[in-house]
Design an enzyme around this catalytic site. Structure first.
Site, PDB file in Angstrom:
ATOM      1  N   HIS A 204      28.196 -13.953   2.092  1.00 57.48           N
ATOM      2  CA  HIS A 204      27.228 -13.122   1.384  1.00 57.48           C
ATOM      3  C   HIS A 204      27.947 -12.446   0.221  1.00 57.48           C
ATOM      4  O   HIS A 204      29.178 -12.277   0.236  1.00 57.48           O
ATOM      5  CB  HIS A 204      26.651 -12.057   2.308  1.00 57.48           C
ATOM      6  CG  HIS A 204      25.723 -12.601   3.336  1.00 57.48           C
ATOM      7  ND1 HIS A 204      24.892 -11.793   4.074  1.00 57.48           N
ATOM      8  CD2 HIS A 204      25.492 -13.867   3.768  1.00 57.48           C
ATOM      9  CE1 HIS A 204      24.180 -12.539   4.913  1.00 57.48           C
ATOM     10  NE2 HIS A 204      24.532 -13.801   4.733  1.00 57.48           N
TER      11      HIS A 204
ATOM     12  N   GLU B 126      28.254  -9.409  -0.626  1.00 62.81           N
ATOM     13  CA  GLU B 126      29.046  -8.240  -0.228  1.00 62.81           C
ATOM     14  C   GLU B 126      30.383  -8.654   0.380  1.00 62.81           C
ATOM     15  O   GLU B 126      31.420  -8.047   0.087  1.00 62.81           O
ATOM     16  CB  GLU B 126      28.285  -7.388   0.798  1.00 62.81           C
ATOM     17  CG  GLU B 126      26.971  -6.845   0.291  1.00 62.81           C
ATOM     18  CD  GLU B 126      25.770  -7.707   0.658  1.00 62.81           C
ATOM     19  OE1 GLU B 126      24.701  -7.131   0.940  1.00 62.81           O
ATOM     20  OE2 GLU B 126      25.889  -8.947   0.661  1.00 62.81           O
TER      21      GLU B 126
ATOM     22  N   CYS C  24      22.575  -6.761   5.005  1.00 63.91           N
ATOM     23  CA  CYS C  24      22.236  -7.157   6.370  1.00 63.91           C
ATOM     24  C   CYS C  24      23.195  -6.484   7.361  1.00 63.91           C
ATOM     25  O   CYS C  24      24.131  -5.775   6.982  1.00 63.91           O
ATOM     26  CB  CYS C  24      22.318  -8.675   6.510  1.00 63.91           C
ATOM     27  SG  CYS C  24      24.016  -9.311   6.458  1.00 63.91           S
TER      28      CYS C  24
ATOM     29  N   CYS D 217      26.940  -7.416   6.849  1.00 69.54           N
ATOM     30  CA  CYS D 217      27.549  -6.783   5.683  1.00 69.54           C
ATOM     31  C   CYS D 217      27.727  -5.282   5.878  1.00 69.54           C
ATOM     32  O   CYS D 217      28.732  -4.716   5.446  1.00 69.54           O
ATOM     33  CB  CYS D 217      26.729  -7.091   4.435  1.00 69.54           C
ATOM     34  SG  CYS D 217      26.812  -8.858   3.995  1.00 69.54           S
TER      35      CYS D 217
END
Length: 153
Positions: free
Chosen positions: A56, A58, A86, A89
């Site tokens: 992701h 992040e 999410c 993260c």
């Protein structure tokens, strides 16, 4: 530059990173990590191109920032991301000791800050992250809508 102007400046950078992801057929989420007004880590979503479910925006930015500093602790850093993080993260941000989170659009299905769950305020965690939500939220949401509209049609 005021705090609000600074947030808008860095969120625009995160949006530019999201566009780089979209150009590579990744869901357009971008992230930049800033410390002392300097970008120390950046990323966009890469799970498809890297065949890595943890890639992701992040996580990519956290890894880059940790490498930049030579330390996995990012105390005092601010993480700017175009979509509400999410659960994975938010957990990584807690482990990294991010000082502040600024996000754009909410994620009603997977958001783990204010939407689907509230991971950052779970009782018993030993670190708190200051959160600012909704910075350039319309622009961030539009980026995602345009991407999915183009894929559908």
């Amino acid at each position: 530059m005021t705090g609000e102007e600074r947030d808008i400046h860095w969120m625009r950078r995160a949006l530019a990173l999201a566009a780089q992801g979209a150009a590579r057929d990744e869901v357009p989420v971008g992230c930049v990590i800033v410390q002392d007004d300097i970008a120390i880590g950046e990323g966009w979503n890469r799970p498809i191109s890297s065949a890595d479910p943890t890639a992701h925006a992040e996580i990519v930015a956290l890894r880059a920032a940790a490498q930049h500093l030579g330390n996995y602790r990012l105390s005092g850093a601010t993480l700017y991301v175009t979509l509400e993080p999410c659960l994975m993260c938010t957990g990584a941000m807690l482990h990294a000791r991010i000082g502040r989170l600024v996000y754009g659009a909410s994620d009603v299905k997977r958001g783990a800050v204010h939407s689907a769950t509230r991971a950052l305020t779970t009782p018993g965690i030993n670190h708190r992250i200051n959160v600012t939500a909704g910075v350039l939220d319309a622009d961030c949401a539009q980026s995602l809508r345009a991407f999915f509209r183009a894929r559908r049609g």
